[in-house]
Design an enzyme around this catalytic site. Structure first.
Site, PDB file in Angstrom:
ATOM      1  N   ASP A  60      40.147  68.406  23.474  1.00  0.00           N
ATOM      2  CA  ASP A  60      40.108  67.213  22.675  1.00  0.00           C
ATOM      3  C   ASP A  60      40.204  65.758  23.211  1.00  0.00           C
ATOM      4  O   ASP A  60      40.831  65.833  24.151  1.00  0.00           O
ATOM      5  CB  ASP A  60      41.358  67.224  21.791  1.00  0.00           C
ATOM      6  CG  ASP A  60      41.596  68.475  21.084  1.00  0.00           C
ATOM      7  OD1 ASP A  60      40.535  69.437  20.987  1.00  0.00           O
ATOM      8  OD2 ASP A  60      42.563  68.623  20.309  1.00  0.00           O
ATOM      9  N   GLU A 243      43.592  69.752  11.909  1.00  0.00           N
ATOM     10  CA  GLU A 243      43.922  69.224  13.405  1.00  0.00           C
ATOM     11  C   GLU A 243      43.274  68.122  13.381  1.00  0.00           C
ATOM     12  O   GLU A 243      42.424  67.636  12.714  1.00  0.00           O
ATOM     13  CB  GLU A 243      43.529  70.190  14.348  1.00  0.00           C
ATOM     14  CG  GLU A 243      44.246  71.688  14.389  1.00  0.00           C
ATOM     15  CD  GLU A 243      43.883  72.584  15.521  1.00  0.00           C
ATOM     16  OE1 GLU A 243      44.689  73.249  16.101  1.00  0.00           O
ATOM     17  OE2 GLU A 243      42.529  72.776  15.727  1.00  0.00           O
TER      18      GLU A 243
END
Length: 538
Positions: A60, A243
């Protein structure tokens, strides 16, 4: 974002299997006219302008902000291996979001306490008190993941911590005496805080993914947080835990109206399976996020509304502290899917980021849509162009002469006119028969990408098992495409970014041709093929 123990084991096992069959040695590519030629993994697969780490695993994007002339990009990083492991915050800076300079690790994990995803803000008013010598501190907010508790199956594995920087975001000191700033409320998956300043209500807002919903918190000083509300339990996609949320206010294009947008990623259940990011449009009263009524009906009709309908755009978030003179909402995502992120055929490094994009909110009738397009900074790297005002295609027709443009870094845009109920197919191909097709099925009303013949696909059964589609509301009368190409990726922006599809691929030889075809012929206008000249690694 966390790759769970089960996921990480699967990724690690797949990676070991793949390394055994794909040794870290020169890859051999064959052409029709030349005997076997040796090329390196980097020559084949290292992107020209999509950010990749020099080595190791990346997932990420984290903590992005702009300050002192630089865009800062942090990222989930395990520098020691090319599989998921102890998470660090890697760091890179750029003056234009295109050419990046990788920096030393910004935040290191402690033993068995990994530094998961989060955000960073420029505390211009020094509300935190961390400022020094009149310089605004950078405050990073992240999830601390306790691997010992994880292994013991405890619920309070994750909490929200902060660290601060007094040198512009290059080094950080953890706020050990005050952490955690948000304790775990008894939720197993409680992570990825995104913090931004709420100018209307004069408070810091934190949104945290909390299993099947988001939690909202408010603060005046970034250290003491109050729970405000939760959102999303029964609305949108829920095939896996939520998420990497993002939350921001944005002006509706062409008006003075402002709305709030929530981005919400999830690891499974996206438009074409696997990972993706949905979004919500609504209002925020300082405590609660309320989805716009028409947008809620759209969610129920479509089940979820996605920022990208390709397989490979996940966990993306936007930059903080963009100057008001610019005022763009700038986004970048992790360009891969959890379905196969740990087994893609690179060994020195793993994965890359999308092209940075500008997000805009538009309104048609009573319905809001978030659109995205490549940032304008990409255009300054155009080195030459091929332009054709009009082109009529019958049969399969090349769009330019082979060898005129290097498709390893290019932007192709064109309009289609007088569309019929037909399928309009565009084919990228090379001399050894590898190909990727994309286009518009105007009979069944969807965009498509087919990478089943685009080089290496056998590293995962989920990589190219189906043709990926983006459903359109109706039959199209005309269309516009913008295609961004790098060595291992295609990003398709349809009708000014109203639909986007991002896909990666791994060829044995670069594409050198693009052609168009349909059953009834195609009228192509305003064809522009731009050659880019970028190498982020120079």
């Amino acid at each position: 974002m966390k790759v769970t123990q089960l996921q990480s084991l699967a990724l690690y096992t797949t990676a070991l299997f793949f390394v055994a069959s794909f040794e870290f040695s020169p890859v051999r590519a064959q052409t029709k006219s030349v005997a076997t030629t040796t090329v390196t993994e980097a020559e084949l697969y290292r992107p020209n302008f999509h950010f990749t780490p020099k080595k190791g695993w990346m997932n990420d994007p984290n903590g992005m902000f702009y300050a002192d002339g630089y865009y800062h990009l942090y990222f989930q990083h395990y520098p020691e291996k090319n599989v998921w492991g102890p998470m660090h915050w890697g760091h890179a800076i750029s003056k234009d979001m295109i050419k990046w300079e990788e920096q030393p690790i910004a935040i290191y994990p402690d033993k068995e306490k990994y530094i998961f995803s989060g955000s960073a803000v420029v505390d211009t008013q020094n509300t935190s008190g961390f400022g020094k010598d009149g310089k605004a501190p950078i405050v990073a907010i992240y999830t601390l993941h306790d691997m010992e508790k994880d292994k013991d199956g405890k619920l309070d594995t994750e909490r929200q911590d902060i660290a601060y920087s007094t040198d512009g975001g290059f080094t950080y000191k953890k706020f050990d005496e005050g952490n955690p700033v948000v304790k775990n409320p008894g939720i197993r998956d409680f992570r990825d805080p995104k913090v931004s300043w709420d100018e209307v209500h004069k408070q810091w807002i934190m949104v945290v993914a909390a299993s099947d919903r988001d939690h909202f918190y408010g603060s005046k000083d970034l250290k003491n947080w109050k729970f405000l509300s939760d959102f999303g339990k029964d609305l949108g996609a829920h095939e896996s835990v939520w998420e990497c949320p993002d939350f921001f206010q944005i002006k509706v294009e062409g008006t003075n109206e402002k709305k709030w947008v929530l981005l919400q990623s999830l690891g499974q259940g996206a438009a074409n399976g696997g990972s993706g990011t949905q979004y919500y449009v609504g209002d925020f009263d300082g405590t609660n996020f309320i989805v716009d009524a028409n947008f809620e009906q759209r969610i129920k009709r479509e089940k979820a509304v996605w920022i990208d309908y390709g397989k490979d755009n996940y966990a993306g978030v936007t930059w903080n502290n963009i100057p008001t003179s610019d005022a763009r909402r700038l986004f970048i995502g992790w360009m891969v899917s959890l379905d196969y992120g740990g087994s893609v055929p690179t060994n020195a490094w793993r994965s890359s980021m999308t092209t940075p994009r500008e997000m805009q909110l538009i309104k048609k009738g009573n319905e809001y849509s978030l659109i995205s397009n490549p940032v304008k900074e990409l255009d300054k790297y155009v080195s030459r162009s091929i332009e054709k005002k009009s082109l009529k295609v019958k049969g399969k027709t090349p769009l330019f002469e082979s060898g005129k443009i290097d498709l390893r870094q290019a932007i192709i845009s064109f309009d289609l006119k007088k569309l019929k109920q037909d399928t309009y197919t565009f084919t990228l191909s090379n001399a050894i028969g590898e190909s990727l097709t994309f286009g518009l099925n105007n009979t069944e009303n969807y965009l498509f990408v087919d990478r089943t013949k685009a080089g290496k696909i056998d590293f995962s059964e989920k990589f190219a098992s189906i043709v990926h589609k983006a459903k359109l509301d109706k039959n199209q009368k005309e269309a516009n495409f913008k295609i961004v190409l790098d060595k291992t990726s295609i990003e398709i922006f349809y009708n000014n970014g109203e639909k986007v599809m991002t896909e990666i691929f791994f060829l044995n030889q670069p594409f050198n041709s693009i052609s168009a075809s349909s059953n009834q012929g195609i009228e192509i206008s305003n064809l522009v093929i731009n050659q880019l000249n970028i190498n982020q690694n120079q």
